[in-house]
Design an enzyme around this catalytic site. Structure first.
Site, mmCIF file in Angstrom:
data_model
loop_
_atom_site.group_PDB
_atom_site.id
_atom_site.type_symbol
_atom_site.label_atom_id
_atom_site.label_comp_id
_atom_site.label_asym_id
_atom_site.label_seq_id
_atom_site.Cartn_x
_atom_site.Cartn_y
_atom_site.Cartn_z
ATOM 1 C CB SER A 143 22.251 13.527 22.275
ATOM 2 O OG SER A 143 21.338 12.670 21.627
ATOM 3 C CE1 TYR A 156 19.718 17.586 19.372
ATOM 4 C CE2 TYR A 156 20.352 15.286 19.099
ATOM 5 C CZ TYR A 156 19.868 16.310 19.891
ATOM 6 O OH TYR A 156 19.538 16.060 21.209
HETATM 7 P P1 NAD Z 1 13.554 21.718 25.304
HETATM 8 O O1 NAD Z 1 13.155 22.265 23.982
HETATM 9 O O2 NAD Z 1 12.521 21.355 26.286
HETATM 10 O O3 NAD Z 1 14.567 22.684 26.009
HETATM 11 C C1 NAD Z 1 15.582 23.344 25.317
HETATM 12 C C2 NAD Z 1 15.973 24.528 26.140
HETATM 13 O O4 NAD Z 1 16.939 25.296 25.403
HETATM 14 C C3 NAD Z 1 14.794 25.463 26.403
HETATM 15 O O5 NAD Z 1 14.879 25.973 27.712
HETATM 16 C C4 NAD Z 1 14.990 26.567 25.376
HETATM 17 O O6 NAD Z 1 14.425 27.790 25.785
HETATM 18 C C5 NAD Z 1 16.497 26.623 25.359
HETATM 19 N N1 NAD Z 1 17.029 27.295 24.170
HETATM 20 C C6 NAD Z 1 16.757 27.060 22.870
HETATM 21 N N2 NAD Z 1 17.410 27.948 22.106
HETATM 22 C C7 NAD Z 1 18.126 28.742 22.937
HETATM 23 C C8 NAD Z 1 18.980 29.841 22.742
HETATM 24 N N3 NAD Z 1 19.250 30.331 21.526
HETATM 25 N N4 NAD Z 1 19.518 30.441 23.835
HETATM 26 C C9 NAD Z 1 19.238 29.993 25.093
HETATM 27 N N5 NAD Z 1 18.418 28.946 25.330
HETATM 28 C C10 NAD Z 1 17.874 28.332 24.265
HETATM 29 O O7 NAD Z 1 14.498 20.463 24.971
HETATM 30 P P2 NAD Z 1 15.121 19.321 25.884
HETATM 31 O O8 NAD Z 1 14.638 18.032 25.341
HETATM 32 O O9 NAD Z 1 14.946 19.631 27.317
HETATM 33 O O10 NAD Z 1 16.647 19.440 25.463
HETATM 34 C C11 NAD Z 1 17.642 19.918 26.332
HETATM 35 C C12 NAD Z 1 18.984 19.347 25.883
HETATM 36 O O11 NAD Z 1 18.960 17.930 25.999
HETATM 37 C C13 NAD Z 1 19.318 19.663 24.425
HETATM 38 O O12 NAD Z 1 20.696 19.943 24.312
HETATM 39 C C14 NAD Z 1 18.980 18.361 23.733
HETATM 40 O O13 NAD Z 1 19.718 18.193 22.562
HETATM 41 C C15 NAD Z 1 19.367 17.349 24.792
HETATM 42 N N6 NAD Z 1 18.742 16.041 24.618
HETATM 43 C C16 NAD Z 1 17.393 15.904 24.678
HETATM 44 C C17 NAD Z 1 16.848 14.635 24.515
HETATM 45 C C18 NAD Z 1 15.374 14.393 24.590
HETATM 46 O O14 NAD Z 1 14.939 13.279 24.304
HETATM 47 N N7 NAD Z 1 14.564 15.339 24.986
HETATM 48 C C19 NAD Z 1 17.682 13.539 24.282
HETATM 49 C C20 NAD Z 1 19.041 13.740 24.223
HETATM 50 C C21 NAD Z 1 19.568 14.993 24.405
#
Ligand code: NAD
Length: 261
Positions: A143, A156
């Site tokens: 991130s 985080y």
């Molecule tokens: P999201 O909530 O849409 O997806 C998260 C995924 O992780 C989901 O499929 C959920 O089911 C899964 N998950 C959660 N807990 C779990 C567990 N215990 N075991 C297995 N799977 C689990 O979120 P996202 O925004 O798609 O985030 C995905 C990644 O990207 C994360 O690591 C997040 O930190 C990172 N990220 C997101 C953003 C953003 O703006 N959305 C920015 C930077 C980084």
């Protein structure tokens, strides 16, 4: 670029970025193992749909990324079902926003386990498989918060900085092998993880949704636009391509200029 014949495991991929990455890799001919901690018919249907649409093998494997042994079992099961694990995308992640002195310790533990320790366990399980195959790519979805901080996101930010550190160590330990490890550092991507932060932020600042998006969420993203899950899929595919063979141990920011500030 074609990833035909390769197989990828993408953790946390029944939604958001993980799903976008799985769809993109499948569109390049890559077999994919989707994952989350649930085991619903919709999870399996999602994999079936991706498989049919792109003519690749696609499976859904339930595994809770907060548990080390399940992280390792995910990789082993993916190898059994797809035949190999050439690409590992560590993406599963959760968020909790609170001041350090009010941060629930169980939320701290869950974020460190799911956002950081899971990548250690899956990588440990995947490297011997990649070594045996003579090729491998590990892509960690960190991130902008792996490179910089924001208040109220202690767990985080700590976990994502940890992911960047783990990325560097993995790269050094595999530097002389045909295996690379890099981290992608997205700014804000409009996914359920970000959507979930909007109602509380609206309440906190007394703002409408659009105002929260522009003035609060995208405040530090100079482009004032969200990155898309498909763009992130394209970045993962690039890091898996021959052009990226000498790219290892580094971060790729996809943040509309955030970390240039
Ligand atoms: P999201 O909530 O849409 O997806 C998260 C995924 O992780 C989901 O499929 C959920 O089911 C899964 N998950 C959660 N807990 C779990 C567990 N215990 N075991 C297995 N799977 C689990 O979120 P996202 O925004 O798609 O985030 C995905 C990644 O990207 C994360 O690591 C997040 O930190 C990172 N990220 C997101 C953003 C953003 O703006 N959305 C920015 C930077 C980084």
């Amino acid at each position: 670029m074609s990833l035909k014949g390769k197989s990828a495991v993408i953790t946390g991929s029944n939604s958001g970025i993980g799903l976008g990455v799985a769809e993109y890799l499948a569109s390049q001919g890559c077999n994919v193992a989707l994952n989350s901690f649930t085991d619903n018919a919709e999870d399996h249907d999602l994999a079936e749909k991706i498989g049919k649409e792109h003519g690749v093998k696609a499976v859904y494997i339930k595994a809770d990324m907060s548990k080390g042994e399940e992280c390792r079992a995910l990789v082993e099961t993916a190898k059994e079902k797809l035949g190999s694990v050439d690409i590992l995308v560590n993406n599963a992640g959760i968020q909790h926003v609170a001041a350090i002195d009010e941060f629930p310790p169980e939320k701290w533990d869950a974020i460190i386990a799911i956002n950081l320790s899971s990548s250690f366990h899956t990588t440990a399980a995947a490297l011997p498989i990649m070594r045996e195959a003579g090729w491998g790519r590990v892509v960690n979805i960190a991130s902008a918060h792996g490179l910089t901080a924001s208040p109220f996101k202690s767990a985080y930010v700590a976990a994502k900085h940890g992911v960047v550190g783990l990325t560097k160590v993995t790269a050094l330990e595999t530097a002389k092998e045909p295996i690379t490890c890099n981290a992608i550092c997205p700014g804000y991507v409009l996914t359920p993880l970000v959507e979930a932060q909007i109602p509380d932020t609206m309440k906190k600042y007394g703002m409408e949704k659009d105002e929260v998006i522009e003035k609060v969420i995208l405040e530090r993203q100079p482009s004032k636009e969200f990155a898309t899950t498909a763009q992130l899929g394209g970045c993962v595919a690039f890091l898996c391509s021959d052009s990226a063979e000498q790219i290892t141990g580094t971060t790729l920011s996809v943040d509309g200029g955030w970390t240039a500030l």
